[in-house]
Design a protein around this motif. Sequence first.
Motif, PDB file in Angstrom:
ATOM      1  N   ARG A   1     -83.613  12.423 102.343  1.00 41.35           N
ATOM      2  CA  ARG A   1     -82.862  11.822 101.229  1.00 41.35           C
ATOM      3  C   ARG A   1     -82.919  10.299 101.266  1.00 41.35           C
ATOM      4  N   THR A   2     -82.967   9.727 102.466  1.00 40.88           N
ATOM      5  CA  THR A   2     -83.023   8.264 102.598  1.00 40.88           C
ATOM      6  C   THR A   2     -84.465   7.756 102.665  1.00 40.88           C
ATOM      7  N   ARG A   3     -85.439   8.662 102.461  1.00 37.14           N
ATOM      8  CA  ARG A   3     -86.858   8.327 102.335  1.00 37.14           C
ATOM      9  C   ARG A   3     -87.426   7.668 103.592  1.00 37.14           C
ATOM     10  N   ALA A   4     -87.190   8.298 104.723  1.00 35.28           N
ATOM     11  CA  ALA A   4     -87.787   7.805 105.970  1.00 35.28           C
ATOM     12  C   ALA A   4     -89.299   7.946 105.904  1.00 35.28           C
ATOM     13  N   GLU A   5     -90.000   6.883 106.229  1.00 37.62           N
ATOM     14  CA  GLU A   5     -91.462   6.885 106.195  1.00 37.62           C
ATOM     15  C   GLU A   5     -92.078   6.728 107.577  1.00 37.62           C
ATOM     16  N   LEU A   6     -91.323   6.140 108.494  1.00 40.64           N
ATOM     17  CA  LEU A   6     -91.846   5.830 109.816  1.00 40.64           C
ATOM     18  C   LEU A   6     -90.789   6.194 110.842  1.00 40.64           C
ATOM     19  N   VAL A   7     -91.149   7.051 111.796  1.00 35.05           N
ATOM     20  CA  VAL A   7     -90.229   7.467 112.854  1.00 35.05           C
ATOM     21  C   VAL A   7     -90.753   6.940 114.180  1.00 35.05           C
ATOM     22  N   LEU A   8     -89.993   6.077 114.828  1.00 36.20           N
ATOM     23  CA  LEU A   8     -90.375   5.457 116.091  1.00 36.20           C
ATOM     24  C   LEU A   8     -89.612   6.117 117.222  1.00 36.20           C
ATOM     25  N   VAL A   9     -90.334   6.656 118.187  1.00 37.01           N
ATOM     26  CA  VAL A   9     -89.724   7.352 119.325  1.00 37.01           C
ATOM     27  C   VAL A   9     -90.136   6.620 120.599  1.00 37.01           C
TER      28      VAL A   9
ATOM     29  N   LEU B   1     -89.774  17.623 118.756  1.00 35.19           N
ATOM     30  CA  LEU B   1     -90.455  16.504 118.113  1.00 35.19           C
ATOM     31  C   LEU B   1     -91.490  17.010 117.105  1.00 35.19           C
ATOM     32  N   LYS B   2     -92.234  18.027 117.511  1.00 36.90           N
ATOM     33  CA  LYS B   2     -93.231  18.586 116.606  1.00 36.90           C
ATOM     34  C   LYS B   2     -92.565  19.164 115.365  1.00 36.90           C
ATOM     35  N   TYR B   3     -91.414  19.796 115.541  1.00 43.68           N
ATOM     36  CA  TYR B   3     -90.692  20.380 114.412  1.00 43.68           C
ATOM     37  C   TYR B   3     -90.232  19.281 113.451  1.00 43.68           C
ATOM     38  N   PHE B   4     -89.692  18.199 114.005  1.00 49.80           N
ATOM     39  CA  PHE B   4     -89.291  17.073 113.168  1.00 49.80           C
ATOM     40  C   PHE B   4     -90.500  16.521 112.405  1.00 49.80           C
ATOM     41  N   ALA B   5     -91.636  16.418 113.095  1.00 55.24           N
ATOM     42  CA  ALA B   5     -92.840  15.880 112.465  1.00 55.24           C
ATOM     43  C   ALA B   5     -93.313  16.769 111.319  1.00 55.24           C
ATOM     44  N   GLU B   6     -93.076  18.081 111.440  1.00 55.29           N
ATOM     45  CA  GLU B   6     -93.466  18.997 110.375  1.00 55.29           C
ATOM     46  C   GLU B   6     -92.479  18.943 109.209  1.00 55.29           C
ATOM     47  N   ARG B   7     -91.205  18.766 109.509  1.00 59.26           N
ATOM     48  CA  ARG B   7     -90.169  18.787 108.473  1.00 59.26           C
ATOM     49  C   ARG B   7     -90.053  17.460 107.732  1.00 59.26           C
ATOM     50  N   LEU B   8     -90.293  16.346 108.420  1.00 64.30           N
ATOM     51  CA  LEU B   8     -90.081  15.036 107.804  1.00 64.30           C
ATOM     52  C   LEU B   8     -91.395  14.485 107.248  1.00 64.30           C
ATOM     53  N   PRO B   9     -91.404  14.025 106.008  1.00 67.07           N
ATOM     54  CA  PRO B   9     -92.617  13.436 105.428  1.00 67.07           C
ATOM     55  C   PRO B   9     -92.803  12.000 105.910  1.00 67.07           C
ATOM     56  N   ALA B  10     -93.007  11.862 107.213  1.00 67.86           N
ATOM     57  CA  ALA B  10     -93.061  10.529 107.824  1.00 67.86           C
ATOM     58  C   ALA B  10     -94.172  10.478 108.863  1.00 67.86           C
ATOM     59  N   THR B  11     -94.548   9.269 109.236  1.00 67.31           N
ATOM     60  CA  THR B  11     -95.522   9.037 110.297  1.00 67.31           C
ATOM     61  C   THR B  11     -94.766   8.790 111.595  1.00 67.31           C
ATOM     62  N   PHE B  12     -95.129   9.505 112.645  1.00 73.38           N
ATOM     63  CA  PHE B  12     -94.453   9.388 113.932  1.00 73.38           C
ATOM     64  C   PHE B  12     -95.264   8.492 114.863  1.00 73.38           C
ATOM     65  N   VAL B  13     -94.556   7.557 115.502  1.00 72.51           N
ATOM     66  CA  VAL B  13     -95.173   6.656 116.472  1.00 72.51           C
ATOM     67  C   VAL B  13     -94.370   6.718 117.755  1.00 72.51           C
TER      68      VAL B  13
ATOM     69  N   ARG C   1     -99.786  15.798 109.833  1.00 70.37           N
ATOM     70  CA  ARG C   1     -99.878  14.339 109.699  1.00 70.37           C
ATOM     71  C   ARG C   1    -100.335  13.717 111.006  1.00 70.37           C
ATOM     72  N   ARG C   2    -101.026  12.626 110.901  1.00 70.43           N
ATOM     73  CA  ARG C   2    -101.528  11.912 112.073  1.00 70.43           C
ATOM     74  C   ARG C   2    -100.488  10.915 112.565  1.00 70.43           C
ATOM     75  N   GLY C   3    -100.467  10.708 113.883  1.00 69.90           N
ATOM     76  CA  GLY C   3     -99.502   9.786 114.464  1.00 69.90           C
ATOM     77  C   GLY C   3    -100.157   8.835 115.442  1.00 69.90           C
ATOM     78  N   LEU C   4     -99.336   8.070 116.119  1.00 71.80           N
ATOM     79  CA  LEU C   4     -99.805   7.014 117.007  1.00 71.80           C
ATOM     80  C   LEU C   4     -98.980   7.019 118.286  1.00 71.80           C
ATOM     81  N   ILE C   5     -99.644   6.785 119.411  1.00 73.72           N
ATOM     82  CA  ILE C   5     -98.962   6.670 120.698  1.00 73.72           C
ATOM     83  C   ILE C   5     -99.320   5.324 121.313  1.00 73.72           C
TER      84      ILE C   5
END
Length: 312
Positions: free
Chosen positions: A171-179, A199-211, A85-89
């Motif tokens: 389970r709580t349907r996280a869509e956006l992860v802000l770090v 962080l990379k592992y979380f990004a692979e496991r969670l169906p969310a966009t990381f910013v 998945r693509r993310g943003l910095i």
Amino acid sequence: MADTRWRPRITKEGWRRFVDRVPAAPDQHNPATAKLLTEAQRATYDEERLAYHADLPLANTPTIQKVISTARLLVQLNRNQVSARRGLIVSGASGTGKTTALTQLGRTHERHTRKRQPGDRHRLPVLYVTVPPAATARMLAVEFARFLGLSFTGRANITGIVDAVCHTAARTRAELVLVDELHNLDLATRAGAEVSDQLKYFAERLPATFVYAGIDVEAQGLFAGVRGRQIAGRFTVIPVVPFAYGTAGQREQWRALIATMELALRLLRHKPGSLVGMDEYLYRRTGGMIGSLSQLIRSGAILAIENRSEAV
């Protein structure tokens, strides 16, 4: 019910309070109508205005608009992606508004999600965490767990913490992860490299966009080496810089920002447009930093109420 007023945004209760909060502007009295207030009413009015100016409504800057529009597009593109998945910095100097842009993105996304899914109070569409100083992978996992309200003993191993975080976030349907505070991650150290891998592992496991957001992350070596190239390949960088003042268009943008903040003031004798007329002085004083400008105007308004001058 537990008191959540002082919970930080890095907990789900504090984050929800931040998202829910819509500051109400006090009435706009003038000197004549203010004289009609009783002493008790005036004291209450002043206290309301002091609290209001301490947390003056934010201006919707071009940077905030760009962060929100870019991230919302990425969320759509990532929705059906299983991996990569693509993310943003969001990167820039201290005081340029990185955290403000990050949290306003999260607030906008969550409020939009609530409109689409009304009544689902168990849904947590946004997770907001900060990277602790000298972070380890376990410390980062605990930050995610804290936001979700998960608690563990000191003996809990990192695998169990990470599994619980991923299960709960899914389970709580996280869509956006802000770090936030990404500059606390030092890839030159073993601990920093492990945090990056986490962080990379979380990004692979969670169906969310990381910013991510941090101070000059490019200069911190985040894009160096194998790990850095992986990050650079998957993330779009939005640089956050101070407002410029060289061209007519740039000066107009700066004046528009001042005008927006000035319009929000609730002072009895303040002359509209007086701050806009001081745009060059304010630029020299703040260096174009939105954080410095906000603090300067808010401080001036509070002092104006306390000393009864009622004008900045």
